[in-house]
Each structure stands twice: as structure tokens, then as C-alpha cells.
Design a protein around this motif. Structure first.
Motif, PDB file in Angstrom:
ATOM      1  N   ARG A  20     106.061 -71.838 -23.131  1.00  0.00           N
ATOM      2  CA  ARG A  20     104.590 -71.820 -23.150  1.00  0.00           C
ATOM      3  C   ARG A  20     104.138 -71.673 -24.607  1.00  0.00           C
ATOM      4  N   ILE A  21     103.504 -72.732 -25.123  1.00  0.00           N
ATOM      5  CA  ILE A  21     103.180 -72.819 -26.556  1.00  0.00           C
ATOM      6  C   ILE A  21     101.672 -72.784 -26.772  1.00  0.00           C
ATOM      7  N   VAL A  22     101.235 -71.958 -27.728  1.00  0.00           N
ATOM      8  CA  VAL A  22      99.867 -72.009 -28.240  1.00  0.00           C
ATOM      9  C   VAL A  22      99.950 -72.501 -29.672  1.00  0.00           C
ATOM     10  N   SER A  23      99.213 -73.569 -29.995  1.00  0.00           N
ATOM     11  CA  SER A  23      99.184 -74.109 -31.353  1.00  0.00           C
ATOM     12  C   SER A  23      97.803 -73.900 -31.964  1.00  0.00           C
ATOM     13  N   LEU A  37     106.578 -82.482 -25.888  1.00  0.00           N
ATOM     14  CA  LEU A  37     106.332 -81.131 -25.381  1.00  0.00           C
ATOM     15  C   LEU A  37     104.878 -80.902 -24.978  1.00  0.00           C
ATOM     16  N   LYS A  38     104.162 -81.985 -24.711  1.00  0.00           N
ATOM     17  CA  LYS A  38     102.741 -81.876 -24.377  1.00  0.00           C
ATOM     18  C   LYS A  38     102.491 -80.944 -23.192  1.00  0.00           C
ATOM     19  N   GLN A  39     103.343 -81.021 -22.191  1.00  0.00           N
ATOM     20  CA  GLN A  39     103.151 -80.203 -20.995  1.00  0.00           C
ATOM     21  C   GLN A  39     103.370 -78.716 -21.265  1.00  0.00           C
ATOM     22  N   SER A  40     104.030 -78.399 -22.391  1.00  0.00           N
ATOM     23  CA  SER A  40     104.293 -76.997 -22.727  1.00  0.00           C
ATOM     24  C   SER A  40     103.133 -76.354 -23.474  1.00  0.00           C
ATOM     25  N   ASP A  59      94.011 -75.022 -22.776  1.00  0.00           N
ATOM     26  CA  ASP A  59      92.820 -74.217 -23.007  1.00  0.00           C
ATOM     27  C   ASP A  59      92.473 -74.178 -24.493  1.00  0.00           C
ATOM     28  N   VAL A  60      91.199 -74.306 -24.828  1.00  0.00           N
ATOM     29  CA  VAL A  60      90.747 -74.182 -26.208  1.00  0.00           C
ATOM     30  C   VAL A  60      90.487 -72.700 -26.492  1.00  0.00           C
ATOM     31  N   VAL A  61      91.192 -72.173 -27.517  1.00  0.00           N
ATOM     32  CA  VAL A  61      91.142 -70.727 -27.773  1.00  0.00           C
ATOM     33  C   VAL A  61      90.344 -70.371 -29.023  1.00  0.00           C
ATOM     34  N   GLY A  62      89.682 -71.369 -29.641  1.00  0.00           N
ATOM     35  CA  GLY A  62      88.889 -71.104 -30.840  1.00  0.00           C
ATOM     36  C   GLY A  62      89.181 -72.132 -31.914  1.00  0.00           C
ATOM     37  N   GLY A  63      89.048 -71.710 -33.182  1.00  0.00           N
ATOM     38  CA  GLY A  63      89.309 -72.599 -34.301  1.00  0.00           C
ATOM     39  C   GLY A  63      90.631 -72.275 -34.971  1.00  0.00           C
ATOM     40  N   THR A  64      90.716 -72.547 -36.273  1.00  0.00           N
ATOM     41  CA  THR A  64      91.938 -72.232 -37.013  1.00  0.00           C
ATOM     42  C   THR A  64      91.813 -70.907 -37.764  1.00  0.00           C
ATOM     43  N   PRO A  77     101.580 -66.745 -23.771  1.00  0.00           N
ATOM     44  CA  PRO A  77     102.443 -67.687 -24.510  1.00  0.00           C
ATOM     45  C   PRO A  77     103.800 -67.081 -24.841  1.00  0.00           C
ATOM     46  N   ASP A  78     104.800 -67.948 -24.937  1.00  0.00           N
ATOM     47  CA  ASP A  78     106.122 -67.524 -25.408  1.00  0.00           C
ATOM     48  C   ASP A  78     106.186 -67.575 -26.927  1.00  0.00           C
ATOM     49  N   VAL A  79     105.355 -68.450 -27.543  1.00  0.00           N
ATOM     50  CA  VAL A  79     105.313 -68.575 -29.001  1.00  0.00           C
ATOM     51  C   VAL A  79     103.944 -69.097 -29.409  1.00  0.00           C
ATOM     52  N   ILE A  80     103.499 -68.686 -30.604  1.00  0.00           N
ATOM     53  CA  ILE A  80     102.235 -69.155 -31.177  1.00  0.00           C
ATOM     54  C   ILE A  80     102.560 -69.818 -32.512  1.00  0.00           C
ATOM     55  N   LEU A  81     102.080 -71.043 -32.692  1.00  0.00           N
ATOM     56  CA  LEU A  81     102.361 -71.803 -33.914  1.00  0.00           C
ATOM     57  C   LEU A  81     101.197 -71.680 -34.890  1.00  0.00           C
TER      58      LEU A  81
END
Length: 265
Positions: A20-23, A37-40, A59-64, A77-81
């Protein structure tokens, strides 16, 4: 238990390969999708525009720079990029309280290829990562051959207005300017300095490039600078091609070739 290092040499520990990835970086969102990895991807920013569908799927979590930490936490998430330049240190530290944060630090082509390899290992998509790295390396070789005998131009690359700001040394933009055979007239300065339009270095430029991002320069800005610098060529350029890393580089080399063939004359 697996341990990996990010590009700041921070050690991250995972009990299992992250799924589960948050970028929080638009160009890294695109890279993750191009690695299959789009589905992740469960969370992205409002600036993640490639691929177009990603903001409806994740989900949109904000900006950068500013995010909703409660939204990120709820996504489990398992990792945040993140990226050293695009995200703040405080943001990274707050995200680290939710999940491991993998931070990229990209100033040149080698850094980009290294990151793709890191993601290949981390997300267990090594064959796709190797294939992408190989394709970028080949595109780079072909482009170097293409510009080998081109005349070097002195260039100023604008990223902002009010105040006027340019890309100087120790930036990914400067790396790609050099790759194009351009000489950055502000290479004596660091990062993204503010400058004045009567700056002596600017008067040396053969070419002024106005980026489409982060400031959306338009034709009116181009015309203004053309009046002020009648002997200097002024071009509007696609900022994504000069500042996005990862898989965007495959498109960038074709864009640069077209720029040299049709834009600089």
C-alpha cells in the motif's frame, strides 16, 4: 524482516514488501504506475496528473508541501514516497510517524536510474525496473549522439515570476540543461535564486526558457521578455520534461530532440 536505504542513506525497516503506497511526489506517482504498481497506490497529491486517472483511483491527500495527515493515516500505507526537494523535512518527519518514508534525492541522471533500481527491489518489480533503466540509458545514448556537434547556447531557465526565479546549479533542471549542451548563465549561483531582469548574467543569454511549471508562463510573458531582450530568443517549454525524473525521461529525450530541430531556429 527487510531493511532498505533511501537516497538520503536512511535505513527503513519493513516486516514484508510494501503493498500500500502513498506518493507525495507527482513524478514518482507516474514512475510507480509505469512500474506496473498503479493498483498499489492508495494515496496521491492533487498535483499527481499522470496518469490522468490516478486521482480518481487513489485518494487525494493534499499537495506536496501540505497534506492531511489524518487522511494518510486512514489509508494505512506500508510506505510513503517523498522527495528531498519537493517535500519539507517537517512533512517527512510527520509522515514517518505513520509509516516508513522513502525519500528520493535527485540531482542527475544517475540518481534517477538508482532510484528506479531501488523501487524495483523494494516493490519486487526488478524486471520492469531493469527494462526501464535500460530504455532510458539507450535513449540517453542516442540523444548524446544527436547533439554531439550542436552549437552550445548560453541559457537562462525561469521557473517563477514575482519574484523572478531561475534554475541554477545543483538542480535536476541544470543537469538536463547540460545534457542538452546548454550553458546555464546562472551556474555560478545555487538552486533557485531570485534574480533581477537587469542582471548582467541574463544579458549574456542566447536563449531564455520559460517553464510551464511551477509557474505557468504564457505567451504574454514571452512577449514581455522578447521586448526587453530583442536579441535573445525566448521559448515557452514543457516544465515536466525539464524537471520530472523517473519514467518521464523516456518522453523527455524525444521532446529535447524536437526542441533542437524546430524550436531553436
Amino acid at each position: 524482516m527487510m531493511q532498505v536505504k533511501d537516497q538520503l542513506q536512511r535505513t527503513l525497516v519493513f516486516s514484508k514488501p510494501p503493498r500500500r503506497i502513498v506518493s507525495l511526489v507527482p513524478s514518482l506517482t507516474e514512475l510507480i504506475c509505469d512500474l506496473g504498481l498503479k493498483q498499489s497506490l492508495v494515496g496521491v497529491t492533487k498535483f499527481c496528473v499522470h496518469p490522468e486517472s490516478i486521482r480518481t483511483q487513489a485518494d487525494v491527500v493534499g499537495g506536496t508541501k501540505q497534506v492531511h495527515f489524518n487522511k494518510i493515516k486512514a489509508l494505512q500505507p506500508d510506505v510513503i514516497l517523498c522527495n528531498k526537494e519537493e517535500n519539507t523535512k517537517a512533512l517527512v518527519e510527520s509522515c514517518a510517524e505513520i509509516a516508513p518514508v522513502h525519500v528520493s534525492d535527485l540531482n542527475n541522471l544517475d540518481d534517477c536510474l538508482e532510484l528506479i533500481g531501488m523501487y524495483g527491489d523494494l516493490f519486487e518489480v526488478e524486471p520492469k525496473a531493469l527494462k526501464l533503466v535500460s530504455a532510458i540509458e539507450e535513449a540517453h545514448r542516442n540523444f548524446k549522439a544527436f547533439i554531439k556537434n550542436k552549437v552550445s547556447l548560453k541559457v537562462a531557465y525561469f521557473i517563477w515570476k514575482d519574484p523572478w526565479m531561475v534554475a541554477a546549479q545543483n538542480t535536476f533542471v541544470d543537469c538536463l540543461l547540460k545534457l542538452n549542451g546548454f550553458e546555464n548563465v546562472f551556474a555560478n549561483l545555487e538552486r533557485y535564486p531570485e534574480i533581477a531582469l537587469d542582471d548582467i548574467e541574463l544579458k549574456e543569454a542566447d536563449l531564455i526558457l520559460l517553464s510551464s511549471e511551477p509557474y505557468p508562463f504564457k505567451t504574454a510573458h514571452k512577449m514581455t521578455l522578447e521586448k526587453q531582450f530583442p536579441k535573445t530568443k525566448v521559448l515557452l517549454v514543457d516544465g515536466e520534461m525539464f524537471s520530472w525524473y523517473g519514467s518521464r525521461l523516456l518522453n523527455a529525450f524525444d521532446y529535447f530532440r524536437h526542441l533542437h530541430k524546430h524550436g531553436l531556429h
